[in-house]
Write a protein that holds these residues in place. Structure first.
Motif, short mmCIF file in Angstrom:
data_model
loop_
_atom_site.label_atom_id
_atom_site.label_comp_id
_atom_site.label_asym_id
_atom_site.label_seq_id
_atom_site.Cartn_x
_atom_site.Cartn_y
_atom_site.Cartn_z
N TYR A 5 3.89 -7.39 -16.21
CA TYR A 5 4.85 -7.61 -17.28
C TYR A 5 4.34 -8.70 -18.21
O TYR A 5 3.73 -9.66 -17.76
CB TYR A 5 6.22 -7.99 -16.72
N GLU A 9 8.51 -9.95 -21.75
CA GLU A 9 9.36 -9.15 -20.86
C GLU A 9 9.98 -10.02 -19.77
O GLU A 9 11.16 -9.89 -19.46
CB GLU A 9 8.55 -8.03 -20.20
N ARG A 12 12.78 -12.02 -21.14
CA ARG A 12 13.94 -11.16 -21.39
C ARG A 12 14.70 -10.87 -20.09
O ARG A 12 15.93 -10.89 -20.07
CB ARG A 12 13.48 -9.86 -22.04
N HIS A 31 15.77 -2.76 -13.73
CA HIS A 31 14.36 -2.66 -14.12
C HIS A 31 13.45 -2.22 -12.98
O HIS A 31 12.24 -2.21 -13.13
CB HIS A 31 13.90 -4.01 -14.68
#
Length: 40
Positions: A5, A9, A12, A31
């Motif tokens: 990632y 990301e 977030r 996720h």
């Protein structure tokens, strides 16, 4: 094969855990992550 990632990301994901009513476990599940990855 593990997914990498980006820093954006990761930020977030952490920001999502701070939203009202959201938990680390819920964000991780959304996720497809392990909750321990977010705790780290």
């Amino acid at each position: 094969m593990s997914r990498r990632y980006t820093a954006h990301e990761k930020v977030r994901f952490v920001e999502q855990t701070m939203q009202p009513g959201m938990t680390v476990s819920a964000v991780a599940q959304m996720h497809g992550l392990s909750p321990s990855l977010l705790f780290g």
